[in-house]
Scaffold this active site. Sequence first.
Site, PDB file in Angstrom:
ATOM      1  N   ASP A  20       0.853  -1.192   0.000  1.00 55.48           N
ATOM      2  CA  ASP A  20       0.000   0.000   0.000  1.00 55.48           C
ATOM      3  C   ASP A  20       0.892   1.247   0.000  1.00 55.48           C
ATOM      4  O   ASP A  20       1.616   1.492   0.965  1.00 55.48           O
ATOM      5  CB  ASP A  20      -0.912  -0.013   1.230  1.00 55.48           C
ATOM      6  CG  ASP A  20      -1.998   1.051   1.171  1.00 55.48           C
ATOM      7  OD1 ASP A  20      -2.079   1.763   0.160  1.00 55.48           O
ATOM      8  OD2 ASP A  20      -2.766   1.156   2.150  1.00 55.48           O
ATOM      9  N   ASP A 117      -2.624   2.540  -6.448  1.00 56.26           N
ATOM     10  CA  ASP A 117      -1.586   2.631  -5.421  1.00 56.26           C
ATOM     11  C   ASP A 117      -1.531   1.444  -4.468  1.00 56.26           C
ATOM     12  O   ASP A 117      -0.947   1.541  -3.390  1.00 56.26           O
ATOM     13  CB  ASP A 117      -1.760   3.923  -4.619  1.00 56.26           C
ATOM     14  CG  ASP A 117      -3.064   3.976  -3.849  1.00 56.26           C
ATOM     15  OD1 ASP A 117      -3.952   3.153  -4.129  1.00 56.26           O
ATOM     16  OD2 ASP A 117      -3.190   4.856  -2.976  1.00 56.26           O
ATOM     17  N   GLU A 118      -2.115   0.299  -4.844  1.00 52.86           N
ATOM     18  CA  GLU A 118      -2.032  -0.862  -3.963  1.00 52.86           C
ATOM     19  C   GLU A 118      -2.189  -2.151  -4.762  1.00 52.86           C
ATOM     20  O   GLU A 118      -2.820  -2.178  -5.817  1.00 52.86           O
ATOM     21  CB  GLU A 118      -3.073  -0.797  -2.850  1.00 52.86           C
ATOM     22  CG  GLU A 118      -4.503  -0.737  -3.319  1.00 52.86           C
ATOM     23  CD  GLU A 118      -5.484  -0.626  -2.167  1.00 52.86           C
ATOM     24  OE1 GLU A 118      -5.358  -1.408  -1.200  1.00 52.86           O
ATOM     25  OE2 GLU A 118      -6.376   0.234  -2.236  1.00 52.86           O
TER      26      GLU A 118
END
Length: 431
Positions: A20, A117-118
């Site tokens: 993350d 973003d993860e």
Amino acid sequence: MNRDVDAYYPTNGRVILHVDMNAFYCSVHEAEEPDKYRGKPTAVAGSIELRKGIIVTCSYAARRRGISTGMHVNRALKQCPELILIKPDFHLYRKYSKAFMKIAYSYTPLMQATSIDECYLDITGSRQFGTPQQIAEEIQRRIDEELGLPCSVGIAPNKLLAKMASDMKKPRGISVLRIRDVPRLLWNKPCGELFGIGGKTAEKLRKIGIHTIGQLAKTDEEALIRTFGVMGAWMKQAANGIDHSPVLEEREPNKSIGHTTTLPADIQEREDVHRVLLNISDQVARRLRRQGLVAGGVQITIRTPDMKTITRSRMLDTPTENAGDIYDEARRLYAEHWSWDKPVRLLGITLQHLTPKSEAAIQLDLFEYEKQPKKEMLTQTMDMLRNKFGENAVVTAGMLGDDPSVLLRNHKVRGTSLQMDFVGKDGLDLP
């Protein structure tokens, strides 16, 4: 095989990482311009100069000064006058997203990107790279050294616990969460902190006397099913740390394609609404074509100045990839379900019931079928020009205003004059 390493891996189970990125958008800008942004309170806002801009994300330095995601720009500046506002740059974010996922992918082919973003990594078969802790540390270190970005990593036997573990230490944390740890670490927390339970569900749980994850874990499953349906069984398992969902190597096909736009000022004039709907129709249709899909239904989203949101949808007679068809349906839905004397602050269009174009049975109009190849060729040409020269290389007259002849112009791109600057309001007719 190194037995010391092998001891960290279960004989019958999985090892999942959740990577993350921390304050991703702000961290990207900091990596690009460290002298300008490093260590300073920054925030990315969708509409910096506009009266109702919203904070999309903010740096940890800004969070320590009371700034939070979703806060209005004006309020944020009052809270933190030294806050540096940055316009979003999604091309830059995608570049960094691909870069960090390329690093993660080098440790296992079982990678599932869930957002920009993860991602989840199934490293059960990655013993050659070390223990799960060593792999997490190496991924975190490489992303920091190679890209200048901070991230947190969760290590767990399933996706649910890996996701929750990555939230435990931010920024730059690495946390391990095993099923045996769940009672000690999670059961005293409110139900709303269990990943997958939203605010409304948490409130509903509170109303029936279930306040903590531990209480939820011990509640009779049948009682939960009677209140929440099949989700009740999932909540019972999740509260006990159980999750069998696999890490998918490829993302599932999109079930819908949508886009919304928050307007700089409330609008209600027919021409203004139509112009926005036409612009959105063009964007979602292009994304649809890029994925080789057609849409069988159209939904519009309307948000009022007091933040009330309504959606209305309708099935199409024939699946389409055409912006004009989508625009026409969006206009009809708006006119049928909204009054022209009521202002709106956000408009959106979502395409539903998507199928591959190659598998769709598209019925052509008896009087239009001869024009269809020409229309498709024109659409392909427009898409090609935009791919090469940018989104504004070709725009429809309806996006420009009521008098497109005033705005007709030739763009100079890389020394080439693009004569096809605008097309008719249905996106089909050349001047």
